[in-house]
Design a protein around this motif. Structure first.
Motif, mmCIF file in Angstrom:
data_model
loop_
_atom_site.group_PDB
_atom_site.id
_atom_site.type_symbol
_atom_site.label_atom_id
_atom_site.label_comp_id
_atom_site.label_asym_id
_atom_site.label_seq_id
_atom_site.Cartn_x
_atom_site.Cartn_y
_atom_site.Cartn_z
ATOM 1 N N GLY A 45 0.841 -1.195 -0.006
ATOM 2 C CA GLY A 45 0.035 0.090 0.024
ATOM 3 C C GLY A 45 0.630 1.214 -0.028
ATOM 4 N N SER A 46 2.098 1.154 0.018
ATOM 5 C CA SER A 46 2.820 2.557 -0.111
ATOM 6 C C SER A 46 3.202 2.994 -1.527
ATOM 7 C CB SER A 46 4.428 2.132 0.737
ATOM 8 O OG SER A 46 4.996 0.860 -0.326
ATOM 9 N N LEU A 47 2.717 2.239 -2.489
ATOM 10 C CA LEU A 47 2.852 2.653 -3.751
ATOM 11 C C LEU A 47 1.565 2.598 -4.307
ATOM 12 C CD1 LEU A 47 6.429 1.015 -4.989
ATOM 13 C CD2 LEU A 47 6.002 3.342 -4.328
ATOM 14 N N ASN A 48 1.235 3.338 -5.277
ATOM 15 C CA ASN A 48 0.060 3.399 -6.139
ATOM 16 C C ASN A 48 0.060 2.579 -7.292
ATOM 17 O OD1 ASN A 48 1.100 5.079 -7.841
ATOM 18 N ND2 ASN A 48 0.294 6.842 -6.796
ATOM 19 N N THR A 49 -0.813 2.484 -8.358
ATOM 20 C CA THR A 49 -0.914 1.786 -9.536
ATOM 21 C C THR A 49 -0.028 2.246 -10.573
ATOM 22 O OG1 THR A 49 -3.348 1.334 -9.248
ATOM 23 C CG2 THR A 49 -2.514 0.935 -11.535
ATOM 24 N N LEU A 50 0.127 3.686 -10.493
ATOM 25 C CA LEU A 50 0.998 4.579 -11.544
ATOM 26 C C LEU A 50 2.393 4.204 -11.105
ATOM 27 C CD1 LEU A 50 -0.575 7.896 -11.861
ATOM 28 C CD2 LEU A 50 -0.727 5.988 -13.539
ATOM 29 N N ASP A 51 2.637 4.054 -10.110
ATOM 30 C CA ASP A 51 4.302 3.367 -9.742
ATOM 31 C C ASP A 51 4.628 2.329 -10.075
ATOM 32 O OD1 ASP A 51 4.628 5.961 -8.047
ATOM 33 O OD2 ASP A 51 3.727 5.490 -6.597
ATOM 34 N N LEU A 52 3.522 1.488 -10.077
ATOM 35 C CA LEU A 52 3.765 0.032 -10.398
ATOM 36 C C LEU A 52 3.716 -0.007 -12.088
ATOM 37 C CD1 LEU A 52 4.001 -3.105 -9.962
ATOM 38 C CD2 LEU A 52 1.416 -3.263 -9.907
ATOM 39 N N PHE A 53 2.917 0.822 -12.620
ATOM 40 C CA PHE A 53 3.037 0.685 -14.235
ATOM 41 C C PHE A 53 4.235 1.248 -14.807
ATOM 42 C CE2 PHE A 53 2.767 4.184 -17.612
ATOM 43 C CZ PHE A 53 2.754 3.337 -18.555
ATOM 44 N N ASP A 54 4.881 2.355 -13.992
ATOM 45 C CA ASP A 54 6.142 3.149 -14.167
ATOM 46 C C ASP A 54 7.157 1.833 -14.551
ATOM 47 O OD1 ASP A 54 5.356 5.470 -14.770
ATOM 48 O OD2 ASP A 54 5.515 6.353 -12.691
ATOM 49 N N ALA A 55 6.978 0.896 -13.311
ATOM 50 C CA ALA A 55 8.126 -0.002 -13.294
ATOM 51 C C ALA A 55 8.079 -0.967 -14.271
ATOM 52 C CB ALA A 55 8.108 -0.700 -11.879
ATOM 53 N N GLU A 56 6.708 -1.389 -14.615
ATOM 54 C CA GLU A 56 6.575 -2.380 -15.853
ATOM 55 C C GLU A 56 7.122 -1.471 -16.888
ATOM 56 O OE1 GLU A 56 5.120 -5.248 -16.225
ATOM 57 O OE2 GLU A 56 3.922 -5.779 -14.603
ATOM 58 N N HIS A 57 6.898 -0.390 -17.109
ATOM 59 C CA HIS A 57 7.259 0.298 -18.416
ATOM 60 C C HIS A 57 8.653 0.133 -18.811
ATOM 61 C CE1 HIS A 57 7.663 3.555 -21.321
ATOM 62 N NE2 HIS A 57 6.573 2.888 -22.020
ATOM 63 N N VAL A 58 9.423 0.453 -17.489
ATOM 64 C CA VAL A 58 10.945 0.500 -17.552
ATOM 65 C C VAL A 58 11.403 -0.797 -17.963
ATOM 66 C CG1 VAL A 58 12.841 0.738 -16.159
ATOM 67 C CG2 VAL A 58 11.235 2.598 -15.879
ATOM 68 N N LEU A 59 10.918 -2.014 -17.284
ATOM 69 C CA LEU A 59 11.223 -3.141 -17.565
ATOM 70 C C LEU A 59 11.033 -3.605 -19.420
ATOM 71 C CD1 LEU A 59 12.439 -6.077 -17.093
ATOM 72 C CD2 LEU A 59 10.200 -6.689 -15.986
ATOM 73 N N PHE A 60 9.714 -3.178 -19.774
ATOM 74 C CA PHE A 60 9.466 -3.432 -21.154
ATOM 75 C C PHE A 60 10.455 -2.660 -22.048
ATOM 76 C CE2 PHE A 60 7.443 -1.473 -24.504
ATOM 77 C CZ PHE A 60 6.976 -2.574 -25.527
ATOM 78 N N GLU A 61 10.769 -1.613 -21.840
ATOM 79 C CA GLU A 61 11.610 -0.726 -22.460
ATOM 80 C C GLU A 61 13.084 -1.453 -22.372
ATOM 81 O OE1 GLU A 61 11.511 3.151 -21.485
ATOM 82 O OE2 GLU A 61 9.932 3.575 -22.830
#
Length: 456
Positions: A402-418
């Motif tokens: 609960g310390s991070l929101n959905t956008l934080d998780l998306f940013d991490a996903e996007h970095v790995l994808f790139e």
């Protein structure tokens, strides 16, 4: 009575055959080394890629046309190496000239032009070298096609890998969007997260369409090279994820390239052709000859004097040997021909040097770029991917806590994808660079290693 003087005719015929025999050579397809493209193709480990390359070499219409052109050029050698056709003549006297032994009724002649000794050999040499240059040019095109097919194949494999990565990314985005929708419905999440994820899903799906468009274009180019309809499927293997580094020695690889590349052999053949034409032009001042025999039919005298006292040899036919020589008086024309030949030779020398520079430049460029491409690949695989995966694990843990929101998780996903896409691009670039280097050297790098060119 008519008597045949066979010895003179026989001498002329034998002279013609003997001259022709000394000037003609066995000429078929000019000798050439077809090994460079075939050696590189046989050294390909990927069976699907090797089959695709072999099919292209067999079916490519440009290659077939080039070989037909080279075979046609090879047929010039026996033509120019042969003696000119002999001439047979017949003269019927409408008003027969009277001679002591009777009137001459008919004269038959046979003559054979005989060029100066080495002219036929030089013409043959020029034709053989010209045909050899054409065939070496086709061999160079075969080697280029092998490299081009390999490049397109690796690009297609990269698109396959990118599609898999993008589809996985879209699946994760959809899952995150569903979670964001649920959180928003319960009043925990924000509408901004839902809208951003929806926009990213749309962009990722558009990227998938772009990948399909790129694949269609690449597939059409591959099929054009192998003479297939544009939509024909291209069989390909899996995208390699483990690649070994090639330790390259530029000097040794450049030396191997100079001994293997068909472009250099074509340039050498063109230079040899120009030298033969120069020698032929200088020999234009030498005269050509012709030899032949004549046979004159004489009818016996039947006048009163001949009936009373027939002359000796009354009615005997007449035999003769004839010869001729050309008079090379056109000095201006011969001088222009020599200057033309000298310019052609100078052109061939410069083109050979230009071909050498191209080969040296290609090998030198690739041997410098490939180590840098390897370093980039190592940075991506060993650092960026690891860091991106660790960042995603940390974001997932924070999201659950609960310390991070959905956008934080998306940013991490996007970095790995790139990072994954960039790493796959680096792998494809390195494989393409290796293929280009093998094409520049004219042999598989494994074979070069056996000769001291490189080591794994």
């Amino acid at each position: 009575m008519v008597r045949r003087h066979t010895p003179c005719l026989l001498v002329a015929v034998l002279l013609t055959v003997a001259w022709a025999g000394t000037s003609m050579a066995e000429t078929g397809q000019p000798s050439s080394d077809r090994a460079p493209a075939d050696r590189v193709a046989q050294g390909i480990a990927d069976e699907a890629l090797r089959a695709l390359v072999e099919e292209t070499l067999e079916r490519n219409p440009g290659l077939r046309a080039g070989f037909a052109r080279a075979r046609a050029a090879a047929q010039k050698a026996p033509q120019v190496a042969s003696l000119p056709d002999p001439t047979a003549e017949a003269t019927a006297f409408l008003a027969p000239p009277e001679t002591r032994v009777g009137p001459q009724r008919l004269m038959l002649g046979y003559s054979q032009p005989l060029p100066w000794l080495a002219k036929l050999d030089l013409r043959e040499e020029a034709a053989v070298q010209g045909a050899a240059a054409l065939e070496h040019g086709v061999q160079a095109e075969r080697l280029r096609l092998v490299t081009e097919v390999r490049r397109l194949y690796h690009e297609l494999a990269f698109l396959d890998r990118s599609r898999e990565t993008a589809e996985t990314f879209v699946e994760h985005l959809i899952q995150h969007e569903e979670v964001a929708q649920a959180r928003y419905a319960t009043g925990v999440g924000s509408t901004q997260a839902v809208l951003k994820l929806q926009a990213e899903i749309t962009r990722a799906e558009r990227a998938l369409v772009d990948l399909d468009l790129g694949e269609a274009a690449l597939r059409a180019r591959v099929n054009a090279l192998r003479d297939r309809p544009a939509a024909t499927p291209v069989t390909r293997g899996s995208f390699p994820v483990a690649i070994e580094e090639a330790v390259l020695e530029a000097g040794k690889l450049a030396a191997l390239a100079r001994s293997s590349r068909p472009e250099l052999r074509a340039a050498e053949a063109e230079l040899a052709r120009a030298e033969a034409l120069e020698s032929l032009a200088r020999m234009a001042s030498k005269p050509d000859f012709s030899v032949g025999v004549t046979y004159t039919v004489v009818t016996p005298r039947d006048d009163e004097a001949a009936r009373l006292l027939a002359p000796a040899g009354n009615g005997n036919d007449v035999f003769g040997v004839r010869g001729g020589v050309t008079l090379p008086l056109r000095r201006r024309s011969r001088a222009a021909a020599v200057r033309e030949a000298l310019d052609l030779r100078s052109q061939a020398v410069d083109e050979r040097r230009a071909a050498e520079l191209v080969v040296e430049s290609e090998v030198g460029d690739l041997t410098q770029r490939l180590p840098l491409a390897w370093r980039r690949l190592r940075l991506l695989e060993d650092l960026l991917i690891v860091q991106a995966e660790e960042a995603l694990e940390s974001a997932e843990a924070g999201y659950i806590a609960g310390s991070l929101n959905t956008l934080d998780l998306f940013d991490a996903e996007h970095v790995l994808f790139e990072a994954q896409t960039a790493t796959d691009r680096a792998r494809a670039d390195y494989l393409i660079g290796l293929a280009e280097l093998e094409g520049a050297v004219g042999r598989p790098l494994a074979a070069a290693a056996e000769r001291g060119g490189w080591e794994r």
